[in-house]
Write an enzyme that holds these catalytic residues in place. Sequence first.
Site, PDB file in Angstrom:
ATOM      1  CB  CYS A  14      -0.922  -0.002   1.216  1.00  0.00           C
ATOM      2  SG  CYS A  14      -2.247  -1.211   1.129  1.00  0.00           S
ATOM      3  CD  GLU A  67       2.764  -1.318   3.047  1.00  0.00           C
ATOM      4  OE1 GLU A  67       2.533  -2.515   2.794  1.00  0.00           O
ATOM      5  OE2 GLU A  67       2.140  -0.384   2.511  1.00  0.00           O
TER       6      GLU A  67
END
Length: 791
Positions: free
Chosen positions: A435, A437
């Site tokens: 997502c 990170e």
Amino acid sequence: MKEIGMASRIARLRAQSLEQEPHLSMERAVLVTEAYRQWEGSVETPILRALTFLHLMQNKTLCINPGELIVGEKGERPQGAPTFPELCCHTLQDMEVMDQREQIFFRVSEKDRQIQKETIIPYWEKRSIRKRIFEHMTPQWLDCYESGIFTEFMEQRGPGHTVADGKMYNKGFLDFKADIARSLAELDFLSDPAAYDRKVQLQAMDICCDAIICLGRRYEELARTMAASEANEERRKELLWIAENCRVVPAQRPETFAQALQMYWFVHLGVTTEMNPWDAYSPGRLDQHLAPFYRSGLADGSLKREEAKELLQCFWIKFNNQPAPPKVGITLKESGTYTDFANLNTGGVTTDGADGVNEVSYLILETMDEMKLLQPSSNVQISRKTPQAFLKKACEISRKGWGQPAFYNTDAMIQEMLNAGKQLVDAREGGASGCVETGAFGKEAYILTGYFNMPKILELTLHDGYDPVAKKQLGLHTGQAADFKNYAELFAAFEKQMKHFIDIKVDGNNRIEAIYARHMPAPFLSIVTSDCISKGQDYNAGGARYNTNYIQGVGIGTITDSLVALKCNVFEEQRFTMGELMQALRDDFAGHERLLHLVRDKTPKYGNDEDKADDVMRQVFQCFYDLVTGRPNMKGGSYRIDMLPTTCHVYFGSVIGASPNGRRAGKPVSEGISPEKGADRNGPTAVIQSAVKMEHLMTGGTLLNQKFTPAVVAGESGLNGMASLIRAYFNQDGHHIQFNVIDRKTLLDAQARPEEYRDLIVRVAGYSDHFRNLSKELQDEIIERTEQHFA
């Protein structure tokens, strides 16, 4: 290769990818079981895993789809999802649920059920990693997991968030075999007590090199065989061209643009077939990796721009052909999507710090825009050096309203990695995966371990550690709500409960890490991860250059507004008592309209640039950061935090009663670092001014969603407003921002008549999905997000 028929080729392949129903593929499970039956107990575990991988590559069904130019599927055909019984052995009931559920289904044939019943379950039911995990967890951990205090990523999938760097474009797997041979020759059996273990790991990696080379040679042979019987002359030439590409890669380094794409794709198949990592393998800085091949192809006349774009389009389709392997139970609730989170980074900076935007960057944007596929997830990295033209081109695509690309702050991500002790050159080559990170691509195992339900901790704090939903004593006895004399006492109790549950989570993580290191090495992934070969150490046992574990905080908007409601209304202004509030929570605010109005409409809220609320957000964030960051993990690295939910904010809300901010029982909590739905009333600039009060650079990633109606971002002024908002946020160290550009009326109509909106795509969290594939709860949550307007 000729330009004739490009559009029709891609249209056919795209249609096939979209129209084929996702289904289970049992072939991998059968082959893995065969390998374990033959070798388990007779060889060391890394060798067992490598021989299993070799057996897969030697025997899996190959697939070259009509007209495609990049080859390879995980299953026997597109949209086939293999199962991984060594990680999670599905029950027959699981398979029935997968087949019958309305969203994120996988069709399961009667033959599949029989294979599972007669072959897979008898061998794997008591051997799987999932079985080991639940056997080794403490009763406290099990209670917390079942009650929704936190989730656990590794109970159905392997450690993931792994991204390619440039090494596979400079080396073939014959070269990797030479590197392995050198490391074997340098082993010191005289003074290194780990020399034998290193030898075994390196031998396993060597076997995996042979395995992936075997897959390439098998595809070469298949393409030549198909060419021999192909009546269409153009397709016959293409098949021979495919064969030549597979003759070169993956055994040798790629020489052309097409071979570079095919090399990556073989490695992607290898990584995701070996282990099913959460998330899938990602291409990293694809535009920078491909640029030398693109330029040399144009220079020698072997490649045209439109041919390169067609190859990229074929590459996009390969990702979209691979649904995330099936999940069940809580794991489905935390990530209910077919998307496997392969994330392309475009733009950013080069390893010497120069602007990284190049010709391929724009090709990728065009491909993303024209393909409009859920996978791969696509982002743009925006640095202070990024040309405004590139940012605006990305904004033009984003405002079309299908959720891509997302926008990431290159300068912030680099500083985040430097703060975590990484070298500058490694940080510059890194970026975002999954997502949001952050990691050093090709050099880091950065493992997401599970989501942490921060609003739930407040609910337990107000009930002396008792969970009124699960009806269990889960936490510490820190006092009943009425016992707290002031806000400081309340927050001190909240902090004690947070530490208690984070301790339980990390204790469980450490056990799980040890289980994977001992029982589930990843020798193929280790080959392409820096330092695993030189160390003779597995990816899952600390072999990577950097080893980071993340715990993901969820619900910062909800917990902030709830604490502000208590602080302002109970302790400072004394508008109502704690007893009155607790009764209102028990009644889900029914019959407590005055109190609901006060907490919902007359209390400061995070997301409006109000220090009274934002200071509490910072306090909660600092608490979470201090309790997690720096803890040692089992691989020689440490823990960090990030702030994202995937779809877990819906699940977490379902296990919480009413909240002090006016949120009703069972409703989703806030997602990412976005404000609570409807709480952000002062426009998008106020949202980002609240969000930047969080210390993004202390995290490994934060996720901010914004929602606009199409009219707001229309025309040149709308485009400029969108680009300026991103620049303003990133200039203040914001990590990430993404947009839904759609109006409420359209979403409501799509919810009522899904058959008429089959192609409607929305941004959910760190990924996009078809609106029709979302649960009603998640659809409602997206509908209720605030529609922002520029002042």
